[in-house]
Design a protein around this motif. Structure first.
Motif, PDB file in Angstrom:
ATOM      1  N   SER A  11       3.402  89.315  14.042  1.00 52.40           N
ATOM      2  CA  SER A  11       1.989  89.484  13.696  1.00 52.40           C
ATOM      3  C   SER A  11       1.761  90.250  12.399  1.00 52.40           C
ATOM      4  O   SER A  11       0.671  90.758  12.157  1.00 52.40           O
ATOM      5  N   ASN A  12       2.784  90.315  11.546  1.00 50.88           N
ATOM      6  CA  ASN A  12       2.615  91.044  10.289  1.00 50.88           C
ATOM      7  C   ASN A  12       1.950  90.207   9.200  1.00 50.88           C
ATOM      8  O   ASN A  12       1.513  90.729   8.182  1.00 50.88           O
ATOM      9  N   SER A  13       1.846  88.863   9.406  1.00 48.56           N
ATOM     10  CA  SER A  13       1.194  88.011   8.412  1.00 48.56           C
ATOM     11  C   SER A  13       0.854  86.675   9.052  1.00 48.56           C
ATOM     12  O   SER A  13       1.180  86.409  10.207  1.00 48.56           O
ATOM     13  N   GLY A  14       0.210  85.815   8.287  1.00 51.67           N
ATOM     14  CA  GLY A  14      -0.044  84.442   8.704  1.00 51.67           C
ATOM     15  C   GLY A  14      -0.837  84.304   9.988  1.00 51.67           C
ATOM     16  O   GLY A  14      -1.791  85.047  10.250  1.00 51.67           O
ATOM     17  N   ILE A  15      -0.441  83.335  10.815  1.00 47.84           N
ATOM     18  CA  ILE A  15      -1.157  83.045  12.058  1.00 47.84           C
ATOM     19  C   ILE A  15      -1.144  84.260  12.988  1.00 47.84           C
ATOM     20  O   ILE A  15      -2.154  84.586  13.607  1.00 47.84           O
ATOM     21  N   GLY A  16       0.004  84.943  13.103  1.00 45.98           N
ATOM     22  CA  GLY A  16       0.087  86.098  13.993  1.00 45.98           C
ATOM     23  C   GLY A  16      -0.908  87.184  13.638  1.00 45.98           C
ATOM     24  O   GLY A  16      -1.592  87.726  14.514  1.00 45.98           O
ATOM     25  N   PHE A  17      -1.008  87.500  12.358  1.00 41.38           N
ATOM     26  CA  PHE A  17      -1.961  88.522  11.913  1.00 41.38           C
ATOM     27  C   PHE A  17      -3.393  88.077  12.195  1.00 41.38           C
ATOM     28  O   PHE A  17      -4.233  88.863  12.632  1.00 41.38           O
ATOM     29  N   GLU A  18      -3.668  86.793  11.978  1.00 38.81           N
ATOM     30  CA  GLU A  18      -5.016  86.274  12.230  1.00 38.81           C
ATOM     31  C   GLU A  18      -5.350  86.291  13.720  1.00 38.81           C
ATOM     32  O   GLU A  18      -6.485  86.572  14.110  1.00 38.81           O
ATOM     33  N   ILE A  19      -4.359  86.007  14.568  1.00 43.13           N
ATOM     34  CA  ILE A  19      -4.570  86.090  16.021  1.00 43.13           C
ATOM     35  C   ILE A  19      -4.992  87.506  16.394  1.00 43.13           C
ATOM     36  O   ILE A  19      -5.953  87.706  17.143  1.00 43.13           O
ATOM     37  N   VAL A  20      -4.262  88.492  15.872  1.00 41.45           N
ATOM     38  CA  VAL A  20      -4.581  89.895  16.157  1.00 41.45           C
ATOM     39  C   VAL A  20      -5.992  90.235  15.682  1.00 41.45           C
ATOM     40  O   VAL A  20      -6.780  90.858  16.408  1.00 41.45           O
TER      41      VAL A  20
END
Length: 198
Positions: A11-20
């Motif tokens: 979750s540090n970038s991309g889809i993961g960060f956006e999910i968070v």
């Protein structure tokens, strides 16, 4: 919608960060898991988690290595499988006792349509197989275990060439991650619209 506690890997970038970002804006408690999982497990154990969810989003392509099936190295396979498959299994194993205490336990594994190369395809096929087995084993415990394909999303991993925005990719995963006790299990979700047949 009641607030849930959600762990998101990669979750540090991309889809993961956006999910968070989206989940936090919706009022959920979200934990970002970047590498080391033990401190987060300890923190979860200190709390009474009523509605815990796990999103295994971490992934790599391994494009810095040769993708020729005749030349695939052990380094490539170790690197890609460690993140795309073994990492998801290890995270799930570590959090399973805590998820079993949840009234609405959900495990969402982020998969891929085909993968961009041989190693990624093989690792995601392994993840899909694991998802099916886990869904079957945990069905009696009311778990919802699914894999979901966010589609070709414009992130750093795709060199920002994807047809879908990072928000669209994240929303397709969130739909599956927020399933309640009546939701499906053992499925391969495709975008927001439907499912792939296994």
């Amino acid at each position: 919608m009641s607030s849930k506690v959600i762990l998101v890997t990669g979750s540090n970038s991309g889809i993961g960060f956006e999910i968070v970002r989206i989940l936090a804006m919706k009022g959920h408690t979200v934990y970002l898991l970047l590498e080391e999982r033990r401190p987060i497990v300890a923190r979860f154990q200190k709390r009474k988690i009523l509605k815990a969810k796990d999103i295994n989003n971490a992934g790599v392509t391994g494009l810095e290595y040769s993708q020729d099936p005749y030349e695939m190295s052990h380094e490539l396979l170790d690197y890609v499988f460690k993140t795309n498959f073994t990492g998801a299994v290890n995270t799930t194993t570590a959090f399973l006792p805590l998820l079993k205490k949840s009234s609405e336990p959900v495990i969402t594994n982020v998969s891929s349509e085909l993968g961009s190369n041989s190693a990624q395809s093989a690792s995601k096929a392994a993840l899909n197989s694991y998802t099916i087995q886990l869904a079957h084993l945990l069905k009696g415990d009311q778990f919802k275990v699914n894999a979901v394909v966010p589609g070709h999303t414009a992130t750093r991993m795709t060199h920002y060439r994807g047809a879908r925005t990072v928000t669209e990719g994240a929303e397709s995963i969130i739909r599956w991650a927020l399933l309640d006790k009546d939701g499906p299990t053992g499925r391969l979700g495709y975008f927001e619209e439907g499912e792939y047949p296994w």
